[in-house]
Scaffold this motif. Structure first.
Motif, PDB file in Angstrom:
ATOM      1  N   ASP A 114       0.828  -1.199   0.000  1.00  0.00           N
ATOM      2  CA  ASP A 114       0.000   0.000   0.000  1.00  0.00           C
ATOM      3  C   ASP A 114       0.863   1.249   0.000  1.00  0.00           C
ATOM      4  N   LEU A 115       2.205   1.073   0.095  1.00  0.00           N
ATOM      5  CA  LEU A 115       3.121   2.197   0.063  1.00  0.00           C
ATOM      6  C   LEU A 115       4.443   1.765  -0.552  1.00  0.00           C
ATOM      7  N   ASP A 116       4.908   2.524  -1.544  1.00  0.00           N
ATOM      8  CA  ASP A 116       6.235   2.319  -2.134  1.00  0.00           C
ATOM      9  C   ASP A 116       7.076   3.562  -1.884  1.00  0.00           C
ATOM     10  N   VAL A 117       8.363   3.358  -1.613  1.00  0.00           N
ATOM     11  CA  VAL A 117       9.293   4.472  -1.419  1.00  0.00           C
ATOM     12  C   VAL A 117      10.417   4.318  -2.430  1.00  0.00           C
ATOM     13  N   VAL A 138       0.277  -1.053  -8.800  1.00  0.00           N
ATOM     14  CA  VAL A 138       0.654   0.242  -8.246  1.00  0.00           C
ATOM     15  C   VAL A 138       0.071   0.384  -6.847  1.00  0.00           C
ATOM     16  N   PRO A 139       0.858   0.814  -5.871  1.00  0.00           N
ATOM     17  CA  PRO A 139       0.337   1.018  -4.508  1.00  0.00           C
ATOM     18  C   PRO A 139      -0.527   2.276  -4.436  1.00  0.00           C
ATOM     19  N   ARG A 140      -1.076   2.518  -3.280  1.00  0.00           N
ATOM     20  CA  ARG A 140      -1.904   3.717  -3.116  1.00  0.00           C
ATOM     21  C   ARG A 140      -1.054   4.972  -2.986  1.00  0.00           C
ATOM     22  N   THR A 141       0.164   4.821  -2.472  1.00  0.00           N
ATOM     23  CA  THR A 141       1.033   5.976  -2.261  1.00  0.00           C
ATOM     24  C   THR A 141       2.452   5.655  -2.731  1.00  0.00           C
ATOM     25  N   VAL A 142       3.063   6.608  -3.425  1.00  0.00           N
ATOM     26  CA  VAL A 142       4.453   6.483  -3.849  1.00  0.00           C
ATOM     27  C   VAL A 142       5.205   7.701  -3.313  1.00  0.00           C
ATOM     28  N   LEU A 143       6.217   7.454  -2.479  1.00  0.00           N
ATOM     29  CA  LEU A 143       7.049   8.532  -1.934  1.00  0.00           C
ATOM     30  C   LEU A 143       8.359   8.586  -2.707  1.00  0.00           C
ATOM     31  N   LEU A 144       8.823   9.804  -3.014  1.00  0.00           N
ATOM     32  CA  LEU A 144      10.029   9.991  -3.806  1.00  0.00           C
ATOM     33  C   LEU A 144      11.060  10.802  -3.035  1.00  0.00           C
ATOM     34  N   SER A 145      12.334  10.611  -3.381  1.00  0.00           N
ATOM     35  CA  SER A 145      13.416  11.337  -2.711  1.00  0.00           C
ATOM     36  C   SER A 145      13.693  12.687  -3.357  1.00  0.00           C
ATOM     37  N   ALA A 146      13.125  12.955  -4.536  1.00  0.00           N
ATOM     38  CA  ALA A 146      13.350  14.229  -5.228  1.00  0.00           C
ATOM     39  C   ALA A 146      12.113  14.595  -6.034  1.00  0.00           C
TER      40      ALA A 146
END
Length: 621
Positions: free
Chosen positions: A255-258, A314-322
């Motif tokens: 449910d979350l990818d980083v 695809v998860p519900r949320t994708v967090l990115l470093s930039a």
């Protein structure tokens, strides 16, 4: 082919509309595909000053010989078209993911009485269950094998009920790894219940399944079914261990990818961490060449589109470093794959920010593991060459330093680094003869380099060949002194001074013409030059101490009454040499040591001189 001026004229006529632009080289090959919210603005940026471009973009622009555009109805449509064209043309300057390994799924044939597990490329529209995608076939096979072992499900190719009783049970039954439905003693309902537990594990529901098994174990104990209770106990332990180790790769259900990008010395790396229910389930990484940290936004933007197009999960949320360009369009694109809304964010603080830092740490670890020491050394030399403008790769570097103790025992050291590593067999030491005329670092450096180059000119193999560059420990005065010696011998090898800051830390390199090259922002070069500077200094100090120890232990001053270690050091520090002490007047000696010691030193040397005079008279007679 159009000229550069014709291309610029075409750019000015482009519309302010969304679309895709296709850059081509002189051979007509597609070298880059990009999308734009406003084509004119974006394409124009490639035909302006390259000063603000990243190295990767400058290389791409230098190859542009022609371009095409495709206008679209919306930015989202442009993004979809860009992604499909990248897959089609595989342009040289786009970030390309290798899709040959694929992202397989685990298939469970729940439509059969005795369900089986297998690995497939993609789900089909049938009554069976599919789980994934997994990061590779190995991960999918590991998931199947681990779950089957924990729940004692069959791993053979026999099909039931067709093959029940046809052959004897295999070794797995005797080892307690399979409940052996081949015997006919396991009803379809019982086996299907175990498969349902396996499905719970594939869904990541370790805790729920553990509770079910605990309840069944308690019930078996109450009914005095101790053998069944023991079997359930072993199954519970296996499931708990499986959950603790997180052996199931549940990336497809995250449910979350980083996603984080980190640039190493030679390569970049994107890491994707998959979370389910707040727990880390899996990690994937992709190595990317030809980029820098300045390309982080572009790398992540290209990566995220291709990555989820291949995975189709695809998860519900994708967090990115930039930050990436057109994040809203990317989120819409991911939502079209997932069939629901997808959040794309770059967290700046809090727990989400901590997850991004963890992903960056994992990316850095992968880079450290992948990059070989040889690659890092080569990259440091390439960066040094590019920074200083040397014509050739500086494979051999010679460094020089001067050391003395209280003005006495002046020595010079020469160390050699081949392929960014010390070559100790080529180290050389010099006892500086000109030091007898007083302490002068410039004169000492000139003597050392003159002797070194004279050895080379005389054909001495120990001083051949010349290095790729000379490195002098010191500032502009030192490097200009060295350059004068090189000019005297007609040597055109580059020469640089290794400059330190006020805190005695390596600051940069300085050329004889006064140009200074800062290296503190280039970790690879900073580490290399710092190491060379420390090594040449260490080598010089070691030689100096050896000589000083010998001279101090056997010093003439030790024979004079009243002169101990302290007085000897005071005299040497003030007068710089024994010769200066010998020729000093009594008044000069009294300024450094007490009167009785001064008289003893003065009388000692005068007596020695008188003795030498008498001896010479006898010889003359």
């Amino acid at each position: 082919m159009p000229t550069y001026e014709e291309l610029k004229a075409r750019v000015l006529s482009l519309p302010y509309a969304p679309g895709v632009y296709i850059m081509k080289n002189a051979a007509g090959q597609v070298i880059y595909v990009g999308k734009a919210k406003a084509l004119k603005n974006r394409v124009t940026s490639y035909f302006q000053s390259p000063a603000g471009m990243t190295p990767k973009t400058r290389r791409m622009v230098s190859q542009i010989d022609d371009f095409d555009i495709i206008v679209t109805e919306s930015e989202f449509e442009a993004l979809v078209l860009e992604n499909s064209m990248i897959k089609k043309y595989k342009p040289k300057y786009n970030i390309l993911l290798k899709d040959d390994k694929g992202y397989p799924y685990v298939k469970v044939t729940t439509s059969r009485p005795y369900p089986e597990f297998s690995i497939v490329s993609r789900p089909e529209a049938d009554a069976d269950r599919y789980f994934g995608p997994y990061s590779g076939r190995r991960a999918a096979r590991q998931a199947i094998d681990t779950i089957c072992e924990a729940l004692q499900l069959k791993t053979c190719r026999r099909q039931f009920p067709r093959d029940i009783g046809k052959e004897r049970p295999c070794l797995n039954r005797h080892l307690g790894r399979c409940i052996a439905p081949c015997t006919g003693d396991v009803p379809p309902e019982e086996y299907a219940a175990l498969v349902q537990q396996a499905i719970s594990l594939l869904e990541g529901n370790f805790k729920g399944l553990a509770k079910e098994i605990e309840a069944a174990m308690a019930e078996a104990s109450e009914n005095l079914q101790f053998e069944r209770a023991a079997m359930l106990r072993d199954r519970l332990r296996a499931v708990q261990a499986l959950g603790a180790r997180q052996k199931v790769v549940a990336g497809g259900f995250a449910d979350l990818d980083v996603l984080a990008f980190v640039q190493g010395q030679t390569r970049g790396c994107v890491v994707a961490l998959h979370y389910l229910g707040g727990s880390l389930q899996d990690k994937e990484y992709t190595v990317i060449d030809g980029v820098t940290q300045a390309d982080a936004g572009e790398v992540l933007g290209d990566f995220i589109k291709q990555y989820y197009s291949l995975r189709q999960a695809v998860p519900r949320t994708v967090l990115l470093s930039a930050e990436i360009e057109d994040g809203e369009a990317v989120a819409e694109f991911l939502g079209s794959i997932a069939g629901r809304r997808v959040e794309v964010a770059v967290p700046q603080r809090g727990k989400r920010h901590d997850l991004v830092r963890l992903a960056e740490k994992n990316a850095a670890e992968e880079i450290s593991r992948i990059e070989t020491s040889q690659e890092r050394r080569l990259k440091s030399l390439e960066l040094l060459q590019g920074m200083t403008g040397m014509d050739e790769l500086p494979e051999v570097l010679e460094a020089y330093d001067i050391s003395n103790f209280a003005g006495a025992d002046t020595v010079g050291s020469m160390v050699v680094f081949e392929h960014a590593q010390p070559k100790k067999s080529r180290y050389r030491r010099f006892k500086i003869e000109s030091a007898a005329f007083g302490q002068d670092d410039y004169r000492s450096m000139a003597e050392m380099l003159t002797r070194r180059l004279q050895h080379y000119a005389d054909g001495d193999e120990k001083f051949s060949p010349l290095p790729s560059a000379f490195l002098i420990d010191g500032g502009l005065g030192h490097v200009r002194t060295a350059q004068a010696v090189l000019d005297q011998f007609g040597v055109t090898t580059p020469c640089f001074g290794m400059v330190k800051d006020d805190r005695h830390r390596t600051r940069g390199l300085v050329a004889p013409d006064g140009r200074e090259f800062g290296i503190s922002t280039v970790p690879a070069v900073f580490a290399l030059i710092g190491r060379i500077q420390e090594e040449v200094h260490r080598f010089a100090i070691t030689y100096n101490r050896n000589l000083t120890g010998k001279s101090v232990r056997g010093s003439t001053l030790d024979k004079i009454e009243g002169v101990g270690d302290k007085r000897r050091s005071e005299l040497l520090r003030h007068f710089k040499s024994i010769e200066n002490i010998r020729s000093a007047s009594l008044e000069q000696l009294r300024l450094v040591v007490p009167n009785n010691v001064a008289i003893a030193v003065y009388d000692y040397f005068r007596a020695k001189e008188a003795g030498k005079g008498k001896e010479k008279g006898k010889q003359d007679a």
